[in-house]
Design a protein around this motif. Structure first.
Motif, PDB file in Angstrom:
ATOM      1  N   ASN A 170       0.697  -1.264  -0.133  1.00  0.00           N
ATOM      2  CA  ASN A 170      -0.004   0.004   0.208  1.00  0.00           C
ATOM      3  C   ASN A 170       0.908   1.173   0.092  1.00  0.00           C
ATOM      4  O   ASN A 170       1.832   1.264   0.749  1.00  0.00           O
ATOM      5  N   ILE A 171       0.613   2.225  -0.789  1.00  0.00           N
ATOM      6  CA  ILE A 171       1.544   3.494  -1.029  1.00  0.00           C
ATOM      7  C   ILE A 171       0.223   4.626  -0.891  1.00  0.00           C
ATOM      8  O   ILE A 171      -0.518   4.576  -1.454  1.00  0.00           O
ATOM      9  N   VAL A 172       1.070   5.665  -0.396  1.00  0.00           N
ATOM     10  CA  VAL A 172       0.457   6.987  -0.381  1.00  0.00           C
ATOM     11  C   VAL A 172       1.368   8.155  -0.609  1.00  0.00           C
ATOM     12  O   VAL A 172       2.543   7.886   0.055  1.00  0.00           O
ATOM     13  N   ASN A 173       1.073   9.273  -1.178  1.00  0.00           N
ATOM     14  CA  ASN A 173       2.144  10.201  -1.367  1.00  0.00           C
ATOM     15  C   ASN A 173       1.365  11.448  -1.577  1.00  0.00           C
ATOM     16  O   ASN A 173       0.292  11.736  -2.173  1.00  0.00           O
ATOM     17  N   ARG A 174       2.061  12.688  -1.154  1.00  0.00           N
ATOM     18  CA  ARG A 174       1.199  13.990  -1.285  1.00  0.00           C
ATOM     19  C   ARG A 174       1.113  14.433  -2.377  1.00  0.00           C
ATOM     20  O   ARG A 174      -0.100  14.895  -2.739  1.00  0.00           O
ATOM     21  N   THR A 175       1.832  13.931  -3.697  1.00  0.00           N
ATOM     22  CA  THR A 175       1.461  13.995  -5.105  1.00  0.00           C
ATOM     23  C   THR A 175       1.270  12.775  -5.545  1.00  0.00           C
ATOM     24  O   THR A 175       1.924  11.995  -5.800  1.00  0.00           O
ATOM     25  N   ARG A 176      -0.165  12.568  -5.743  1.00  0.00           N
ATOM     26  CA  ARG A 176      -0.686  11.076  -6.512  1.00  0.00           C
ATOM     27  C   ARG A 176       0.033  10.849  -7.515  1.00  0.00           C
ATOM     28  O   ARG A 176       0.303   9.464  -7.646  1.00  0.00           O
ATOM     29  N   GLU A 177       0.354  11.707  -8.516  1.00  0.00           N
ATOM     30  CA  GLU A 177       0.899  11.367  -9.819  1.00  0.00           C
ATOM     31  C   GLU A 177       2.189  10.564  -9.481  1.00  0.00           C
ATOM     32  O   GLU A 177       2.365   9.803 -10.410  1.00  0.00           O
ATOM     33  N   LYS A 178       2.999  10.882  -8.521  1.00  0.00           N
ATOM     34  CA  LYS A 178       4.285   9.863  -8.378  1.00  0.00           C
ATOM     35  C   LYS A 178       3.953   8.621  -7.777  1.00  0.00           C
ATOM     36  O   LYS A 178       4.618   7.747  -8.359  1.00  0.00           O
ATOM     37  N   ALA A 179       2.718   8.402  -6.998  1.00  0.00           N
ATOM     38  CA  ALA A 179       2.661   7.163  -6.560  1.00  0.00           C
ATOM     39  C   ALA A 179       1.962   6.215  -8.032  1.00  0.00           C
ATOM     40  O   ALA A 179       2.363   5.160  -8.120  1.00  0.00           O
ATOM     41  N   GLU A 180       1.294   7.020  -8.850  1.00  0.00           N
ATOM     42  CA  GLU A 180       0.739   6.357  -9.797  1.00  0.00           C
ATOM     43  C   GLU A 180       1.727   5.956 -10.830  1.00  0.00           C
ATOM     44  O   GLU A 180       1.727   4.963 -11.618  1.00  0.00           O
ATOM     45  N   LYS A 181       3.073   6.527 -11.167  1.00  0.00           N
ATOM     46  CA  LYS A 181       3.981   5.899 -11.819  1.00  0.00           C
ATOM     47  C   LYS A 181       4.693   4.608 -11.295  1.00  0.00           C
ATOM     48  O   LYS A 181       5.092   3.864 -12.123  1.00  0.00           O
ATOM     49  N   PHE A 182       4.542   4.416 -10.035  1.00  0.00           N
ATOM     50  CA  PHE A 182       4.909   3.095  -9.534  1.00  0.00           C
ATOM     51  C   PHE A 182       3.762   2.072  -9.936  1.00  0.00           C
ATOM     52  O   PHE A 182       4.307   0.849 -10.414  1.00  0.00           O
ATOM     53  N   GLN A 183       2.568   2.383 -10.010  1.00  0.00           N
ATOM     54  CA  GLN A 183       1.645   1.432 -10.487  1.00  0.00           C
ATOM     55  C   GLN A 183       1.617   1.126 -11.830  1.00  0.00           C
ATOM     56  O   GLN A 183       1.120  -0.068 -12.179  1.00  0.00           O
ATOM     57  N   GLU A 184       2.107   1.899 -12.608  1.00  0.00           N
ATOM     58  CA  GLU A 184       2.278   1.548 -14.033  1.00  0.00           C
ATOM     59  C   GLU A 184       3.234   0.588 -14.122  1.00  0.00           C
ATOM     60  O   GLU A 184       3.009  -0.398 -15.087  1.00  0.00           O
ATOM     61  N   ARG A 185       4.371   0.255 -13.399  1.00  0.00           N
ATOM     62  CA  ARG A 185       5.085  -0.585 -13.217  1.00  0.00           C
ATOM     63  C   ARG A 185       4.487  -2.079 -12.531  1.00  0.00           C
ATOM     64  O   ARG A 185       4.860  -3.128 -12.951  1.00  0.00           O
ATOM     65  N   TYR A 186       3.991  -1.613 -11.383  1.00  0.00           N
ATOM     66  CA  TYR A 186       3.593  -2.987 -10.470  1.00  0.00           C
ATOM     67  C   TYR A 186       2.086  -2.651 -10.365  1.00  0.00           C
ATOM     68  O   TYR A 186       1.791  -2.104  -9.443  1.00  0.00           O
ATOM     69  N   HIS A 187       1.416  -3.283 -11.238  1.00  0.00           N
ATOM     70  CA  HIS A 187      -0.373  -2.874 -11.388  1.00  0.00           C
ATOM     71  C   HIS A 187      -0.811  -3.420 -10.159  1.00  0.00           C
ATOM     72  O   HIS A 187      -1.886  -2.807  -9.964  1.00  0.00           O
ATOM     73  N   ASP A 188      -0.232  -4.223  -9.235  1.00  0.00           N
ATOM     74  CA  ASP A 188      -1.301  -4.660  -8.113  1.00  0.00           C
ATOM     75  C   ASP A 188      -1.265  -3.811  -6.981  1.00  0.00           C
ATOM     76  O   ASP A 188      -1.761  -4.067  -5.800  1.00  0.00           O
ATOM     77  N   ILE A 189      -0.220  -3.019  -6.671  1.00  0.00           N
ATOM     78  CA  ILE A 189      -0.003  -2.168  -5.527  1.00  0.00           C
ATOM     79  C   ILE A 189      -1.278  -1.242  -5.547  1.00  0.00           C
ATOM     80  O   ILE A 189      -1.958  -0.839  -6.414  1.00  0.00           O
ATOM     81  N   SER A 190      -1.570  -0.841  -3.874  1.00  0.00           N
ATOM     82  CA  SER A 190      -2.914  -0.041  -3.708  1.00  0.00           C
ATOM     83  C   SER A 190      -2.278   1.176  -3.564  1.00  0.00           C
ATOM     84  O   SER A 190      -1.388   1.638  -2.758  1.00  0.00           O
TER      85      SER A 190
END
Length: 274
Positions: A31-51
């Motif tokens: 599970n991840i959270v970041n002040r700027t959501r776009e940064k977190a979404e870049k990781f989700q592009e590589r690891y699709h199953d992260i929340s």
């Protein structure tokens, strides 16, 4: 076990990538959270199953262990505003040196520890520096030790050597990268070698040096002695270094400790310890 990471900047991102690629955790358990959501979404592009979470409190609620990877002056507010979410069965891991594990424990009523990682952990190598809180259960100590062992060599340190240990382990790669770049620049400026070739040679030399040390073929002192034949070319180079290096490294540690004392004063003020 659900692993939460608050802050997906440099070190938060490195921890995430290393833990996933080592096989220590699966993306579906992250599970991840970041002040700027776009940064977190870049990781989700590589690891699709992260929340990805929008709120820290929701991530904390849904995670068993929470790695806090935000700036030192942001930690107090994070802990204070989410104090009720850190229930006894959870574990909180801070990764920043100016915040002691005792400070984290003062606001989080659960198992707490501090782990100072290194960029070398991204290569599933290097050291991670551990400090356990007084309320940290043996179960959580063993779980997180095993987790970090997949990407590093864990070492327990005393609070009194936190800064110098972090200088060596965490800041050291930047310091020695700087020296290596200067080494390369010197070769380029004084000889006919081009920067690209010099960079390849220096990089491969460092990799080979690391392998020699890893396999314990030589100690640092023995290695220098092996290469530095008396009266030879290497000896002349060492003499030139000795003549120029002076107070470089003592001054380096004085500078880092001076900044550390400033950071400590600011965080202690936040926690009401000044």
């Amino acid at each position: 076990m659900k692993v939460g990471i608050v802050g997906t900047g440099n070190m938060g991102g490195i921890l995430m990538e290393a833990l996933i690629e080592s096989g220590a955790i699966s993306p579906s358990d992250l599970n991840i959270v970041n002040r700027t959501r776009e940064k977190a979404e870049k990781f989700q592009e590589r690891y699709h199953d992260i929340s990805i979470y929008n709120e820290q409190a929701d991530l904390i609620k849904d995670s068993d262990v929470i790695f806090i990877c935000v700036k030192p002056l942001d930690i107090y507010d994070l802990l204070k505003s989410n104090q009720r979410s850190f229930t006894k069965e959870k574990c909180v891991v801070s990764i920043t040196s100016p915040i002691s594990v005792e400070q984290v424990e003062s606001l989080a009523d659960c198992s707490c520890m501090r782990i100072i990682p290194s960029i070398t952990n991204r290569a599933l190598s290097g050291v991670s520096l551990f400090s356990f809180g007084s309320k940290c259960t043996k179960e959580w100590q063993d779980i997180i030790w095993k987790l970090m062992s997949t990407i590093s060599t864990p070492v327990i340190i005393d609070e009194s050597i936190t800064r110098v240990s972090s200088d060596i382990v965490s800041c050291g790669p930047a310091f020695f990268t700087y020296l290596t770049r200067k080494f390369i620049q010197g070769a380029v400026s004084e000889t006919e070698i081009d920067e690209s070739t010099a960079t390849v040679l220096a990089s491969e030399m460092l990799i080979g040096l690391g392998e020699l040390l890893k396999k314990e073929i030589y100690t640092l002192a023995a290695l220098q002695e092996k290469v530095c034949v008396k009266g030879g070319i290497t000896g002349e180079g060492i003499s030139a270094m000795e003549a120029q290096i002076g107070e470089l490294f003592p001054e380096l540690f004085r500078a880092t400790h001076k900044k550390f004392e400033k950071d400590l004063a600011e965080t202690r003020h936040q926690f009401g310890l000044d």
